[in-house]
Design an enzyme around this catalytic site. Structure first.
Site, PDB file in Angstrom:
ATOM      1  N   ILE A 207       0.864  -1.200   0.000  1.00 37.99           N
ATOM      2  CA  ILE A 207       0.000   0.000   0.000  1.00 37.99           C
ATOM      3  C   ILE A 207       0.899   1.249   0.000  1.00 37.99           C
ATOM      4  O   ILE A 207       1.735   1.383   0.882  1.00 37.99           O
ATOM      5  CB  ILE A 207      -0.854   0.092   1.299  1.00 37.99           C
ATOM      6  N   HIS A 208       0.727   2.110  -0.988  1.00 41.42           N
ATOM      7  CA  HIS A 208       1.487   3.372  -0.921  1.00 41.42           C
ATOM      8  C   HIS A 208       0.835   4.551  -1.637  1.00 41.42           C
ATOM      9  O   HIS A 208       1.350   5.666  -1.578  1.00 41.42           O
ATOM     10  CB  HIS A 208       2.917   3.184  -1.447  1.00 41.42           C
ATOM     11  N   ARG A 209      -0.279   4.344  -2.340  1.00 43.49           N
ATOM     12  CA  ARG A 209      -0.877   5.459  -3.104  1.00 43.49           C
ATOM     13  C   ARG A 209      -1.426   6.529  -2.164  1.00 43.49           C
ATOM     14  O   ARG A 209      -2.154   6.202  -1.210  1.00 43.49           O
ATOM     15  CB  ARG A 209      -2.061   4.966  -3.925  1.00 43.49           C
ATOM     16  N   ASP A 280      -1.946  -1.598  -4.195  1.00 46.76           N
ATOM     17  CA  ASP A 280      -2.351  -0.420  -4.960  1.00 46.76           C
ATOM     18  C   ASP A 280      -1.200   0.035  -5.858  1.00 46.76           C
ATOM     19  O   ASP A 280      -1.230   1.117  -6.438  1.00 46.76           O
ATOM     20  CB  ASP A 280      -2.839   0.708  -4.037  1.00 46.76           C
TER      21      ASP A 280
END
Ligand code: UD1
Ligand code: UDP
Length: 356
Positions: A207-209, A280
């Site tokens: 997850i990083h967006r 993501d």
């Protein structure tokens, strides 16, 4: 001798550049590459590890520009990339993807009238709130040579009036990388043992967006959804997400193990042996497919729609119910053999297209 200056700065760009950089080094009589690292990603696990593992030459210039707002970050990079390009005057500037480093590179180069070659051109999410969407549209429209990974990317550029003469569909450099490094990962990565995981006995997540990390509702929703996985979840975590989990005081379910970002070979090994991937990330969606693993994409749309059409990727946003439903469905998904992303020779095709 054709002199190419490559501008990279963020994790996925190191992996993509490793492929083409190796192709340059296989033709030393024809090509000389110099590498500018903007410094956008700077932690050891987000940067140096890739240079050493993937045998990328040490950058000739490290600009040390990391952190800050988009404007600060891109502006500082632009100024410093320009200085290097004025001194080096390469025949081409080679850029990857859609990060702020890409945007700084294209702006600096075109104003010096240096032709830009853009790898991974033509991708569109049609979501202009994504910083990447702005970066990629501007980069495509200012580039002289556009290397597309898929039929759809090629069609997108035609639809925007970009001359077909500038566009070359070469396949995806990330597929080249997946093929090249899979064996090395199998031999050298001890990541399964290190994290106490059994093959096909866990799900892998990333997850990083910003749309997920900067919105507490969405970030919470994702963890509620992950809790429903019928197996342990390993989450190698981007530093921005780690900071936001702490800032929003989000409870991480016991079944989710957070670890620091891992190197590429460890990541490949973790992907190949996962029962499922939830992400993501752009790159990780494709790698799931390359390694035959069903994917759940925690975004509202994807650039890699062919994976959704092929039934191997489900878009769920950050909604716990949709994540739950997709987990139940994906567990039985069989990813078909075949290739949507070229034949694994994108790197040499890109190199050979860079001609005076
Ligand atoms: C960037 C790219 C994104 C890409 C991602 C790959 C842009 C606009 N976004 O997003 O397209 O998918 O890289 O991972 O270019 N940080 C650290 N250490 C690091 C790197 C980042 O602590 O080594 C933290 C810093 O707080 C930084 C934040 O993460 O401000 C965001 O980093 P940034 O490079 O701006 O964006 P990414 O989310 O990494
Ligand atoms: N990756 C990695 N270690 C990690 C997470 C990702 O090596 O802990 C690799 C992953 O295998 C893929 C690339 O980083 O090759 C994807 O980068 P990221 O998800 O940061 O960016 P995006 O593709 O979304 O732009």
């Amino acid at each position: 001798m054709i002199r190419v200056c490559t501008v990279v700065g963020a994790r996925p760009q190191f992996i993509k550049a490793a492929v083409v950089s190796r192709a340059f080094r296989e033709a030393p009589d024809r090509y000389a590459e110099s590498i500018i690292h903007t410094g956008q990603h700077y932690d050891h696990g987000m940067s140096d590890v890739f240079f050493s593992e993937l045998d990328i030459p040490k950058p000739d210039h490290n600009l040390g520009v990391g952190g800050g707002s988009h404007g600060q970050n891109t502006g500082r990079m632009l100024e410093k990339v320009e200085e290097v390009l004025v001194a080096e005057r390469p025949d081409f500037v080679l850029l990857y993807g859609d990060t702020n480093s890409t945007l700084a590179g294209v702006l600096a180069a075109v104003k010096l009238h240096i032709p830009v070659a853009h790898v991974e051109a033509g991708l569109r999410s049609y979501n202009r709130r994504m910083p990447e969407e702005i970066n990629r549209v501007l980069t495509d429209h200012a580039s002289s040579l556009l290397f597309t990974p898929t039929d759809l990317a090629t069609r997108n550029l035609a639809g925007e009036g970009i001359s077909a003469g500038k566009v070359l569909q070469v396949g995806d450099v990330m597929y080249d990388a997946a093929l090249f490094y899979a064996g090395l990962a199998e031999r050298n990565s001890g990541s399964l043992a290190r994290f106490g995981l059994a093959p096909k006995g866990y799900a892998l997540a990333t997850i990083h967006r910003p749309e997920n990390t900067d919105d507490p509702m969405r970030l919470r929703g994702i963890f509620t959804g992950l809790e429903a996985a019928p197996m342990p979840v390993l989450l190698p975590l981007h530093p921005r997400t780690r900071k936001q989990i702490a800032a929003f005081d989000i409870a991480v379910p016991a079944s989710v193990t957070i670890v620091d970002p891992v190197g590429y070979l460890d990541m490949v090994m973790l992907e190949r042996n996962a029962a499922l991937i939830l992400t993501d990330s752009g790159g990780v969606q494709k790698e799931a497919y390359f390694h035959g693993v069903p994917c759940i994409t925690m975004r509202d749309e994807t650039e890699w729609v062919e994976l959704v059409d092929a039934g191997v990727n489900i878009i769920v946003g950050a909604d716990p119910d949709r994540i739950r439903a997709a987990l139940a469905r994906s567990i039985t998904t069989v990813v078909p053999e075949g290739q949507l992303y070229g034949d694994g020779t994108a790197g040499t095709k890109i190199r050979d297209a860079l001609q005076p």
